[in-house]
Motif scaffolding. Structure first.
Motif, mmCIF file in Angstrom:
data_model
loop_
_atom_site.group_PDB
_atom_site.id
_atom_site.type_symbol
_atom_site.label_atom_id
_atom_site.label_comp_id
_atom_site.label_asym_id
_atom_site.label_seq_id
_atom_site.Cartn_x
_atom_site.Cartn_y
_atom_site.Cartn_z
ATOM 1 N N PRO A 49 0.812 -1.228 0.000
ATOM 2 C CA PRO A 49 0.000 0.000 0.000
ATOM 3 C C PRO A 49 0.847 1.282 0.000
ATOM 4 O O PRO A 49 0.375 2.320 -0.456
ATOM 5 C CB PRO A 49 -0.803 -0.082 1.304
ATOM 6 C CG PRO A 49 -0.751 -1.519 1.713
ATOM 7 C CD PRO A 49 0.544 -2.071 1.185
ATOM 8 N N HIS A 50 2.095 1.207 0.500
ATOM 9 C CA HIS A 50 2.888 2.430 0.632
ATOM 10 C C HIS A 50 3.206 3.075 -0.708
ATOM 11 O O HIS A 50 2.873 4.224 -0.939
ATOM 12 C CB HIS A 50 4.187 2.132 1.390
ATOM 13 C CG HIS A 50 5.131 3.303 1.413
ATOM 14 N ND1 HIS A 50 6.413 3.226 0.938
ATOM 15 C CD2 HIS A 50 4.954 4.588 1.826
ATOM 16 C CE1 HIS A 50 6.991 4.409 1.066
ATOM 17 N NE2 HIS A 50 6.126 5.247 1.606
ATOM 18 N N ALA A 51 3.862 2.336 -1.585
ATOM 19 C CA ALA A 51 4.240 2.920 -2.877
ATOM 20 C C ALA A 51 4.170 1.888 -3.995
ATOM 21 O O ALA A 51 4.750 2.081 -5.055
ATOM 22 C CB ALA A 51 5.635 3.531 -2.798
ATOM 23 N N GLY A 52 3.472 0.792 -3.742
ATOM 24 C CA GLY A 52 3.252 -0.192 -4.797
ATOM 25 C C GLY A 52 4.333 -1.240 -4.939
ATOM 26 O O GLY A 52 4.425 -1.895 -5.982
ATOM 27 N N GLY A 53 5.169 -1.408 -3.941
ATOM 28 C CA GLY A 53 6.231 -2.423 -4.017
ATOM 29 C C GLY A 53 5.666 -3.842 -4.083
ATOM 30 O O GLY A 53 4.543 -4.100 -3.643
ATOM 31 N N PRO A 54 6.444 -4.783 -4.669
ATOM 32 C CA PRO A 54 5.970 -6.166 -4.832
ATOM 33 C C PRO A 54 6.212 -6.998 -3.565
ATOM 34 O O PRO A 54 7.332 -7.451 -3.314
ATOM 35 C CB PRO A 54 6.824 -6.689 -5.996
ATOM 36 C CG PRO A 54 8.099 -5.903 -5.893
ATOM 37 C CD PRO A 54 7.784 -4.585 -5.266
ATOM 38 N N LEU A 55 5.173 -7.219 -2.788
ATOM 39 C CA LEU A 55 5.355 -7.978 -1.543
ATOM 40 C C LEU A 55 5.830 -9.400 -1.810
ATOM 41 O O LEU A 55 6.527 -10.000 -0.973
ATOM 42 C CB LEU A 55 4.044 -8.003 -0.741
ATOM 43 C CG LEU A 55 3.590 -6.660 -0.158
ATOM 44 C CD1 LEU A 55 2.316 -6.837 0.645
ATOM 45 C CD2 LEU A 55 4.677 -6.033 0.707
ATOM 46 N N ASP A 56 5.475 -9.953 -2.972
ATOM 47 C CA ASP A 56 5.897 -11.332 -3.283
ATOM 48 C C ASP A 56 7.410 -11.430 -3.486
ATOM 49 O O ASP A 56 7.967 -12.523 -3.476
ATOM 50 C CB ASP A 56 5.177 -11.843 -4.528
ATOM 51 C CG ASP A 56 5.348 -10.902 -5.709
ATOM 52 O OD1 ASP A 56 4.742 -9.807 -5.675
ATOM 53 O OD2 ASP A 56 6.102 -11.248 -6.634
ATOM 54 N N GLU A 57 8.085 -10.279 -3.655
ATOM 55 C CA GLU A 57 9.547 -10.277 -3.780
ATOM 56 C C GLU A 57 10.204 -9.854 -2.471
ATOM 57 O O GLU A 57 11.401 -9.580 -2.415
ATOM 58 C CB GLU A 57 9.973 -9.329 -4.902
ATOM 59 C CG GLU A 57 9.514 -9.783 -6.275
ATOM 60 C CD GLU A 57 9.825 -8.769 -7.376
ATOM 61 O OE1 GLU A 57 10.713 -7.923 -7.166
ATOM 62 O OE2 GLU A 57 9.163 -8.835 -8.419
#
Ligand code: FES
Length: 288
Positions: free
Chosen positions: A227-235
């Motif tokens: 939610p913060h800046a669209g980073g890929p949580l799966d990575e």
């Protein structure tokens, strides 16, 4: 990159140094440093703390400039003490807003970082001018103090416009999953037997990227976009029953999506999970 012109090398160098310094201070503080950063980001509040604090100087200095205009910068006016008090209150509020703002800015990149730096430099200049104005007012040079604070009000108004650009144009500290509400119905995403244990696994469901994690008998599912800046949580990194974003280190609980560490101030959207005939199915459940 900037909305007006390409970033200038001197400003980029300054941004590099400032971000290193700010992040260095929080990191060297260990767990208390992390807690302080969470507090200043506004993790406890559920959205960014900085815009809340900016209300104080905006309100106080608007009051001050109004009283100054009505009093004609006359020392003997009964409005003068009120104007001076408003200048002082605004200075205190601006210091708090600046500390929270630079904390949010320390995790920005590109155009957001560049515009944020200009916004910050203008605000620091405005704060310095108001502080000078306050001393002049208290030392018999009221007219000069009023001229300086009135000019600073104009500069800060432009800076506030840049702050609006940061949020409404660039999405700074805005929930990057705010419109991710799919799938509303149960949707098959993969064979249950193919999901490895304790691994961050991304699937697609109803047009959304969903993170699956299997731990024992449980399968957890969160939106895979931070939610913060669209980073890929799966990575990111799996730590117990939490996932850590690879971009700026926000940490979310897999069980309920709660944000545990910022800079995200928003929870990760949660999905319900069930298994039917050997298939994993998910559906979106959290609401913003
Ligand atoms: S994108 Fe910044 S912490 Fe995830």
């Amino acid at each position: 990159m900037s909305n007006d012109s390409a970033p200038q090398p001197a400003l980029e160098k300054l941004a590099d140094s400032l971000q290193q310094a700010v992040n260095g201070i929080f990191q060297s503080g260990g767990v208390p440093g992390k807690k302080a950063k969470n507090f200043l980001n506004g993790v406890w509040l559920g959205h960014a703390l900085h815009p809340v604090l900016t209300d104080v100087p905006v309100g106080a200095w608007t009051t001050a400039v109004t009283l100054d205009l009505l009093s004609g910068a006359d020392d003997k006016s009964e409005l003068a003490p009120g104007a001076d008090a408003a200048v002082g209150l605004g200075i205190l509020g601006a210091v708090g807003a600046a500390v929270a703002g630079i904390t949010d800015w320390s995790d920005t990149v590109g155009e957001e970082r560049h515009t944020g730096l200009v916004h910050m430099l203008l605000n620091v200049g405005g704060l310095t001018a108001y502080t000078l104005s306050w001393f002049l007012r208290k030392n018999g040079q009221r007219k000069l103090g009023v001229v300086i604070s009135t000019a600073a009000y104009g500069v800060l108004s432009y800076s506030a416009y840049l702050g609006g650009d940061l949020v409404y144009k660039m999405g700074s500290m805005v929930d990057h999953t705010a419109w991710d509400n799919e799938p509303g119905d149960w949707t098959q995403v993969m064979n249950a037997a193919d999901l490895p244990e304790n691994t961050l696994h991304k699937v697609e469901a109803g047009g959304e990227e969903v993170l699956l994690v299997k731990q024992g008998d449980q399968v957890y599912a969160l939106n895979s976009t931070c939610p913060h800046a669209g980073g890929p949580l799966d990575e990111g990194q799996l730590e117990g029953d939490t996932v850590i974003c690879p971009w700026h280190g926000s940490r979310f609980c897999l069980k309920d999506g709660k944000v545990l560490d910022g800079p995200s101030t928003f929870d990760a959207p949660l999905y319900q999970v069930r298994q039917t005939a050997g298939k994993i199915e998910v559906r979106h459940v959290s609401s913003h």
